[in-house]
Design a protein around this motif. Structure first.
Motif, PDB file in Angstrom:
ATOM      1  N   HIS A   1       0.854  -1.198   0.000  1.00  0.00           N
ATOM      2  CA  HIS A   1       0.000   0.000   0.000  1.00  0.00           C
ATOM      3  C   HIS A   1       0.882   1.238   0.000  1.00  0.00           C
ATOM      4  O   HIS A   1       1.149   1.818   1.044  1.00  0.00           O
ATOM      5  CB  HIS A   1      -0.879   0.038   1.256  1.00  0.00           C
TER       6      HIS A   1
ATOM      7  N   LYS B   1     -10.029  -6.989  -3.924  1.00  0.00           N
ATOM      8  CA  LYS B   1     -10.052  -7.204  -2.477  1.00  0.00           C
ATOM      9  C   LYS B   1     -11.335  -6.651  -1.878  1.00  0.00           C
ATOM     10  O   LYS B   1     -11.715  -5.500  -2.136  1.00  0.00           O
ATOM     11  CB  LYS B   1      -8.833  -6.541  -1.807  1.00  0.00           C
TER      12      LYS B   1
ATOM     13  N   TYR C   1     -13.551  -3.025   8.922  1.00  0.00           N
ATOM     14  CA  TYR C   1     -13.608  -1.576   8.688  1.00  0.00           C
ATOM     15  C   TYR C   1     -14.987  -1.071   8.230  1.00  0.00           C
ATOM     16  O   TYR C   1     -15.106  -0.465   7.147  1.00  0.00           O
ATOM     17  CB  TYR C   1     -12.560  -1.137   7.655  1.00  0.00           C
TER      18      TYR C   1
ATOM     19  N   HIS D   1     -10.148  -9.576   3.202  1.00  0.00           N
ATOM     20  CA  HIS D   1      -9.712  -9.184   4.547  1.00  0.00           C
ATOM     21  C   HIS D   1     -10.756  -9.775   5.482  1.00  0.00           C
ATOM     22  O   HIS D   1     -11.861  -9.255   5.611  1.00  0.00           O
ATOM     23  CB  HIS D   1      -9.643  -7.659   4.680  1.00  0.00           C
TER      24      HIS D   1
ATOM     25  N   CYS E   1      -1.455  -3.200  13.345  1.00  0.00           N
ATOM     26  CA  CYS E   1      -1.877  -3.504  11.984  1.00  0.00           C
ATOM     27  C   CYS E   1      -3.070  -4.447  12.096  1.00  0.00           C
ATOM     28  O   CYS E   1      -3.350  -4.969  13.172  1.00  0.00           O
ATOM     29  CB  CYS E   1      -0.748  -4.172  11.200  1.00  0.00           C
ATOM     30  N   SER E   2      -3.774  -4.640  10.987  1.00  0.00           N
ATOM     31  CA  SER E   2      -4.939  -5.533  10.997  1.00  0.00           C
ATOM     32  C   SER E   2      -4.882  -6.439   9.778  1.00  0.00           C
ATOM     33  O   SER E   2      -4.668  -5.931   8.671  1.00  0.00           O
ATOM     34  CB  SER E   2      -6.228  -4.728  10.963  1.00  0.00           C
TER      35      SER E   2
ATOM     36  N   ASP F   1       2.086  -6.722   3.082  1.00  0.00           N
ATOM     37  CA  ASP F   1       1.066  -5.761   3.505  1.00  0.00           C
ATOM     38  C   ASP F   1       1.748  -4.459   3.927  1.00  0.00           C
ATOM     39  O   ASP F   1       1.332  -3.806   4.884  1.00  0.00           O
ATOM     40  CB  ASP F   1       0.221  -6.338   4.644  1.00  0.00           C
TER      41      ASP F   1
ATOM     42  N   ASN G   1      -3.511   1.890  10.927  1.00  0.00           N
ATOM     43  CA  ASN G   1      -3.188   0.452  10.853  1.00  0.00           C
ATOM     44  C   ASN G   1      -2.183   0.190   9.735  1.00  0.00           C
ATOM     45  O   ASN G   1      -2.458   0.472   8.575  1.00  0.00           O
ATOM     46  CB  ASN G   1      -4.447  -0.352  10.523  1.00  0.00           C
TER      47      ASN G   1
HETATM   48  O1  URP Z   1      -3.081  -2.855   8.910  1.00  0.00           O
HETATM   49  C1  URP Z   1      -3.197  -2.998   7.706  1.00  0.00           C
HETATM   50  N1  URP Z   1      -3.219  -4.202   7.224  1.00  0.00           N
HETATM   51  N2  URP Z   1      -3.278  -1.922   6.900  1.00  0.00           N
HETATM   52  C2  URP Z   1      -3.460  -1.919   5.510  1.00  0.00           C
HETATM   53  C3  URP Z   1      -4.869  -2.178   5.077  1.00  0.00           C
HETATM   54  C4  URP Z   1      -5.219  -3.623   5.024  1.00  0.00           C
HETATM   55  O2  URP Z   1      -6.188  -4.031   5.655  1.00  0.00           O
HETATM   56  O3  URP Z   1      -4.551  -4.402   4.352  1.00  0.00           O
END
Ligand code: URP
Ligand code: ZN
Ligand code: ZN
Length: 469
Positions: A68, A158, A163, A191, A295-296, A323, A345
């Motif tokens: 990202h 995705k 969220y 996710h 992170c998630s 990620d 995150n």
């Molecule tokens: O914490 C994360 N993974 N941030 C990036 C967005 C995601 O859910 O992949």
């Protein structure tokens, strides 16, 4: 046409280890021949550049299928641009990334892709492709999915069970997207966390004064990852579509994947270095330090790591991506002081993945070929980039890494190339490092010097998933 010979290394692919020289002509691999053979010796005549790889591995460039760069998220934006992030990736031996273009809610997939092309075009040091984040499934979007798969601009999508209010899709929307994927060949990435239930637990934790980073891990309960994973698998089964679950962190979620795979379903799982090497111990570091590890899905207690390593060995997990979603500690992670739910995150890691996984080879957790398979070959096959990427074979892009398996390094924010003010692996000693990194025949990194440039990286159109059984 330029000619380069990589001489005397141990060539490692997902299936083979051979003492061979590799001939590059222009941007492609032209041939392999046994080191010392007449054919290989003849390549060194004339004007060919010879790269000495004696005592080194020669592996395909890494393929990181989950990054990202510049993602607007959590009230801020991921701190690596396509320029800084792809440069850092190259330093770490990764020569292809697949990033996520985000559909704006109420907008079209096209808008998201146009925005991501504008950020990436002319700025990348390595080749790149895009998945699409679908945040609003509707009739128009379903039609767009067909066109994107047809053109190869984006063949994977995705969706988020997490969220709510941001990227979240309910089960009906997910099912519709999966049905479309089943029909057009697009791969649905999930996710898998029950975001609706998590939000209740977040509210309750904050009301009870539990505001520190470690509560991020507690409210994102592992059973809510397992439950969502189970539900995603069942929805995919009903739709008749394959499924790729991203950033698997919980042993119980992995068990769901293993069970589905044992039943013969085209269900795949990705994990990330942070779940293999870090744990809730990091989230519980004193003061606000734990924010660096938010992170998630979240980091899990250490016991989960063994299950993930086992999953990688048994192929219940097929891919390790990063990620990579970096936020600086100062000014970005700090947005969540006093309220863990406001910590952006994401973790940095695009530069560290190949070396962390090589450390697992050194530690005897995985073989050298499995290292190449989970970090290069399978991500390329999973996302329709093989054999152009992810392997060493005549005709493939000359994306190669001359890897020194004995170099010792200490990971640190002081020396890394990612645009982020901390390292999640600060002070960790690793054995192994990319010495020479080549993208489509061009040397980007050699012996600690940077030779690449922003704009060398090209956008990649992709086939559909090449990993289906
Ligand atoms: O914490 C994360 N993974 N941030 C990036 C967005 C995601 O859910 O992949
Ligand atoms: Zn995610
Ligand atoms: Zn992600």
């Amino acid at each position: 046409m330029s000619r380069t010979v990589i001489r005397g290394g141990l060539v490692i692919t997902a299936t083979d280890e051979l003492h061979a020289d590799v001939l590059i002509e222009g941007e492609r691999i032209a041939a392999l021949a046994a080191t010392g053979s007449d054919a290989a010796a003849a390549w060194g005549n004339g004007d060919a550049q010879v790269i000495d790889a004696a005592g080194h591995y020669v592996i395909p460039g890494g393929v990181d299928a989950h990054t990202h760069m510049q993602l607007p998220f959590g009230g801020t934006s991921a701190s690596d641009t396509f320029e800084t992030g792809t440069r850092a990736a190259a330093w770490g031996g990764t020569t292809t990334i697949v990033d996520f273009a985000v559909q704006p809610v109420g907008g079209a997939l096209r808008e998201g892709l146009d925005a991501w092309h504008a950020k990436a075009d002319g700025n990348c040091a390595i080749d790149y492709a895009f998945h699409t984040i679908v945040s609003d499934v509707n009739d128009g979007v379903l039609k767009e999915m067909d066109a994107l798969v047809d053109s190869g601009e984006s063949t994977s999508f995705k969706l988020f069970m997490a969220y709510p209010g941001v990227f979240y899709s309910d089960d009906g929307r997910i099912l519709r997207a999966m049905q479309r994927g089943a029909a057009n060949g697009g791969l649905i990435m999930m996710h898998a966390e029950n975001g609706i239930a998590i939000d209740v637990l977040v509210e309750q934790a904050l009301a009870a004064g539990r505001t520190d980073p470690r509560y991020h891990g507690e409210v994102r309960h592992e059973l809510l990852e397992a439950e969502a994973t189970h539900r995603a698998i069942r929805l995919a089964q009903v739709a008749g579509s394959p499924l790729y679950v991203v950033h698997v962190s919980a042993a119980s979620a992995l068990a769901e994947l293993a069970q589905a795979r044992d039943a013969g379903l085209n269900v795949f799982g990705e994990t990330c270095p942070q779940y293999l090497f870090l744990s809730t111990d990091n989230l519980a570091e004193p003061g606000f330090e734990g924010a660096k590890y938010v992170c998630s899905t979240p980091l899990r207690p250490r016991e989960h790591q063994e299950a993930l390593w086992r999953g990688l060995r048994t192929n219940d997990l097929q891919v390790v991506s990063t990620d990579h979603c970096p936020f600086c500690f100062v000014g970005q992670k700090e947005l969540g002081r006093g309220d863990f739910s406001k910590i952006p995150n994401g973790l940095p890691g695009v530069e560290n993945r190949m070396d962390l996984l090589h450390q697992a080879v050194v530690d005897g957790r995985i073989s050298r070929r499995r290292w190449v398979e989970i970090a290069c070959t399978t991500p390329a096959r999973m996302f329709g980039l093989h054999p152009r990427k992810g392997t060493i074979a005549p005709g493939a892009d000359a994306d190669l890494v001359v890897y020194d398996p004995t170099a010792v390094q200490t990971v640190s924010a002081a020396t890394h190339h990612m645009n982020v003010d901390y390292s999640a692996y600060e002070g960790r000693q690793l054995t192994g490092r990319a010495r020479t990194v080549i993208s489509r025949g061009t040397v980007l990194v050699d012996g600690g010097s940077w030779h690449g440039r922003a704009g060398h990286g090209a956008f990649l159109r992709r086939d559909t998933c090449q990993y289906l059984t």
